[in-house]
Design a protein around this motif. Structure first.
Motif, PDB file in Angstrom:
ATOM      1  N   GLY A   1      57.826  -2.191  36.730  1.00 26.58           N
ATOM      2  CA  GLY A   1      56.450  -2.283  37.200  1.00 26.58           C
ATOM      3  C   GLY A   1      56.066  -3.753  37.230  1.00 26.58           C
ATOM      4  O   GLY A   1      56.369  -4.498  36.291  1.00 26.58           O
ATOM      5  N   THR A   2      55.425  -4.179  38.281  1.00 28.33           N
ATOM      6  CA  THR A   2      55.198  -5.608  38.489  1.00 28.33           C
ATOM      7  C   THR A   2      53.834  -6.092  38.021  1.00 28.33           C
ATOM      8  O   THR A   2      53.610  -7.291  37.947  1.00 28.33           O
ATOM      9  CB  THR A   2      55.350  -5.935  39.977  1.00 28.33           C
ATOM     10  OG1 THR A   2      54.407  -5.140  40.714  1.00 28.33           O
ATOM     11  CG2 THR A   2      56.763  -5.635  40.464  1.00 28.33           C
ATOM     12  N   GLY A   3      52.929  -5.164  37.767  1.00 29.79           N
ATOM     13  CA  GLY A   3      51.569  -5.577  37.457  1.00 29.79           C
ATOM     14  C   GLY A   3      50.837  -6.066  38.694  1.00 29.79           C
ATOM     15  O   GLY A   3      49.735  -6.588  38.616  1.00 29.79           O
TER      16      GLY A   3
ATOM     17  N   TYR B   1      57.310   7.661  40.874  1.00 30.96           N
ATOM     18  CA  TYR B   1      56.873   8.098  39.554  1.00 30.96           C
ATOM     19  C   TYR B   1      56.661   6.863  38.686  1.00 30.96           C
ATOM     20  O   TYR B   1      57.406   5.894  38.784  1.00 30.96           O
ATOM     21  CB  TYR B   1      57.934   8.991  38.907  1.00 30.96           C
ATOM     22  CG  TYR B   1      58.289  10.207  39.723  1.00 30.96           C
ATOM     23  CD1 TYR B   1      57.724  11.433  39.442  1.00 30.96           C
ATOM     24  CD2 TYR B   1      59.204  10.115  40.774  1.00 30.96           C
ATOM     25  CE1 TYR B   1      58.051  12.563  40.192  1.00 30.96           C
ATOM     26  CE2 TYR B   1      59.536  11.233  41.528  1.00 30.96           C
ATOM     27  CZ  TYR B   1      58.956  12.445  41.231  1.00 30.96           C
ATOM     28  OH  TYR B   1      59.287  13.547  41.974  1.00 30.96           O
ATOM     29  N   ASP B   2      55.658   6.929  37.817  1.00 33.83           N
ATOM     30  CA  ASP B   2      55.372   5.818  36.911  1.00 33.83           C
ATOM     31  C   ASP B   2      55.265   6.368  35.491  1.00 33.83           C
ATOM     32  O   ASP B   2      54.356   7.133  35.186  1.00 33.83           O
ATOM     33  CB  ASP B   2      54.073   5.127  37.334  1.00 33.83           C
ATOM     34  CG  ASP B   2      53.796   3.866  36.548  1.00 33.83           C
ATOM     35  OD1 ASP B   2      54.464   3.604  35.528  1.00 33.83           O
ATOM     36  OD2 ASP B   2      52.897   3.110  36.971  1.00 33.83           O
ATOM     37  N   ASN B   3      56.253   6.010  34.640  1.00 37.68           N
ATOM     38  CA  ASN B   3      56.242   6.482  33.257  1.00 37.68           C
ATOM     39  C   ASN B   3      57.014   5.486  32.397  1.00 37.68           C
ATOM     40  O   ASN B   3      58.210   5.286  32.586  1.00 37.68           O
ATOM     41  CB  ASN B   3      56.877   7.868  33.154  1.00 37.68           C
ATOM     42  CG  ASN B   3      56.774   8.446  31.767  1.00 37.68           C
ATOM     43  OD1 ASN B   3      57.156   7.817  30.790  1.00 37.68           O
ATOM     44  ND2 ASN B   3      56.272   9.673  31.685  1.00 37.68           N
ATOM     45  N   SER B   4      56.337   4.876  31.443  1.00 38.41           N
ATOM     46  CA  SER B   4      56.968   3.846  30.606  1.00 38.41           C
ATOM     47  C   SER B   4      57.985   4.412  29.617  1.00 38.41           C
ATOM     48  O   SER B   4      58.804   3.678  29.083  1.00 38.41           O
ATOM     49  CB  SER B   4      55.898   3.056  29.852  1.00 38.41           C
ATOM     50  OG  SER B   4      55.169   3.913  29.009  1.00 38.41           O
TER      51      SER B   4
ATOM     52  N   THR C   1      47.287  -1.531  41.028  1.00 32.06           N
ATOM     53  CA  THR C   1      48.463  -2.257  40.547  1.00 32.06           C
ATOM     54  C   THR C   1      49.419  -1.313  39.823  1.00 32.06           C
ATOM     55  O   THR C   1      49.005  -0.317  39.234  1.00 32.06           O
ATOM     56  CB  THR C   1      48.061  -3.407  39.593  1.00 32.06           C
ATOM     57  OG1 THR C   1      47.335  -2.863  38.495  1.00 32.06           O
ATOM     58  CG2 THR C   1      47.229  -4.452  40.307  1.00 32.06           C
ATOM     59  N   TRP C   2      50.703  -1.640  39.909  1.00 35.15           N
ATOM     60  CA  TRP C   2      51.732  -0.872  39.217  1.00 35.15           C
ATOM     61  C   TRP C   2      51.697  -1.247  37.743  1.00 35.15           C
ATOM     62  O   TRP C   2      51.537  -2.428  37.402  1.00 35.15           O
ATOM     63  CB  TRP C   2      53.120  -1.186  39.792  1.00 35.15           C
ATOM     64  CG  TRP C   2      53.238  -0.907  41.257  1.00 35.15           C
ATOM     65  CD1 TRP C   2      53.199  -1.812  42.271  1.00 35.15           C
ATOM     66  CD2 TRP C   2      53.395   0.367  41.877  1.00 35.15           C
ATOM     67  NE1 TRP C   2      53.319  -1.176  43.482  1.00 35.15           N
ATOM     68  CE2 TRP C   2      53.445   0.167  43.266  1.00 35.15           C
ATOM     69  CE3 TRP C   2      53.499   1.674  41.384  1.00 35.15           C
ATOM     70  CZ2 TRP C   2      53.600   1.203  44.174  1.00 35.15           C
ATOM     71  CZ3 TRP C   2      53.655   2.708  42.295  1.00 35.15           C
ATOM     72  CH2 TRP C   2      53.701   2.474  43.666  1.00 35.15           C
ATOM     73  N   ASN C   3      51.831  -0.267  36.867  1.00 34.82           N
ATOM     74  CA  ASN C   3      51.888  -0.564  35.432  1.00 34.82           C
ATOM     75  C   ASN C   3      53.078  -1.479  35.156  1.00 34.82           C
ATOM     76  O   ASN C   3      54.147  -1.302  35.728  1.00 34.82           O
ATOM     77  CB  ASN C   3      52.002   0.723  34.612  1.00 34.82           C
ATOM     78  CG  ASN C   3      50.734   1.543  34.679  1.00 34.82           C
ATOM     79  OD1 ASN C   3      49.637   1.000  34.645  1.00 34.82           O
ATOM     80  ND2 ASN C   3      50.890   2.853  34.787  1.00 34.82           N
ATOM     81  N   GLN C   4      52.881  -2.429  34.274  1.00 36.99           N
ATOM     82  CA  GLN C   4      53.905  -3.436  34.019  1.00 36.99           C
ATOM     83  C   GLN C   4      54.731  -3.076  32.784  1.00 36.99           C
ATOM     84  O   GLN C   4      54.358  -3.371  31.656  1.00 36.99           O
ATOM     85  CB  GLN C   4      53.247  -4.804  33.836  1.00 36.99           C
ATOM     86  CG  GLN C   4      54.232  -5.934  33.863  1.00 36.99           C
ATOM     87  CD  GLN C   4      53.543  -7.283  33.965  1.00 36.99           C
ATOM     88  OE1 GLN C   4      52.324  -7.378  34.017  1.00 36.99           O
ATOM     89  NE2 GLN C   4      54.331  -8.329  34.002  1.00 36.99           N
TER      90      GLN C   4
END
Length: 191
Positions: free
Chosen positions: A63-65, A83-86, A114-117
Motif C-alpha cells: 500500500g502506497t499511502g 483487496y486491502d488487508n494488512s 488513498t491506499w492503506n500503507q
C-alpha cells in the motif's frame, strides 16, 4: 512439439516468411523452428520484462499511502478484484468496490481514496497484455527465428576465417532493428 500458447509467432508465420510451403518442411525442420519460436519468445519477454499476450495475474503490492498502484504487468485491460488487508487474510469484506478505482493510462490503478500503507497489504487480480501480438514484435520474432535457423550450424560463432583469408561475422545477440522494436515495449520501473 507445437509452439507455446504464449509464443509471439506461429510456425505458419515463419514458414510463410521463409516462403516455404508447409508440405515442403519436414518434421525435424518444424520441430527446430517451433523450438526457436519459443526460445525467441522467451528472450523477447525477458528483455522487455513483460508477457505480451493477455493473461490473468495476481499480485501482492505494498500500500502506497497514495491514490496510485502500479502493477507489474501492462497494458492493464481489466481488474477482477482489489483487496486491502494488512494481516494478509483477504476475504470478501476486504474487497474494494470497483466504483472506487479505475485503470489509468493502461499501467496504473487510481483510487478515489488513498491506499492503506502496509507491506504487501494489497492483493490485486487483473488481466494485462495484448489481445494480439503487436505486428512489429511479431515480425521481429519471425526475423530472429529465420536468422537463427539460417545460422544454426554456426551458433555463437563470432568470426569464421575462410581459406582465402576472408572473415564472415555472425552476431550472437539480437539484431539492432530488433532492439529498436523491443525498446518501445520494455517495462521501465521507477524506484
Amino acid at each position: 512439439m507445437p509452439v507455446s500458447t504464449y509464443a509471439l509467432a506461429t510456425l505458419d508465420d515463419v514458414l510463410n516468411y521463409m516462403q516455404t510451403p508447409k508440405d515442403k518442411a519436414d518434421d525435424d525442420m518444424n520441430k527446430q523452428l517451433e523450438s526457436l519460436i519459443d526460445q525467441m519468445s522467451e528472450v523477447f519477454e525477458g528483455y522487455c520484462g513483460r508477457q505480451f499476450l493477455s493473461r490473468s495475474f495476481t499480485e501482492y503490492l505494498n500500500g502506497t499511502g497514495t491514490y496510485y498502484l502500479f502493477p507489474k504487468h501492462t497494458p492493464i485491460t481489466s481488474v477482477s478484484g482489489i483487496y486491502d488487508n494488512s494481516s494478509w487474510e483477504w476475504t470478501e469484506t476486504d474487497l474494494i468496490s470497483g466504483t472506487n478505482y479505475r485503470i489509468q493510462d493502461d499501467n496504473c490503478i487510481v483510487c478515489n481514496t488513498t491506499w492503506n500503507q502496509y507491506n504487501q497489504n494489497i492483493k490485486i487480480v487483473y488481466t494485462a497484455g495484448y489481445s494480439t501480438i503487436p505486428i512489429d514484435v511479431k515480425l521481429a520474432c519471425i526475423e530472429e527465428v529465420v536468422r537463427k535457423w539460417k545460422n544454426r550450424n554456426s551458433v555463437d560463432v563470432l568470426a569464421i576465417s575462410a581459406s582465402d583469408g576472408s572473415v564472415t561475422r555472425y552476431e550472437k545477440n539480437l539484431m539492432p532493428s530488433t532492439f529498436q522494436v523491443l525498446d518501445r515495449y520494455r517495462n521501465r520501473y521507477v524506484i
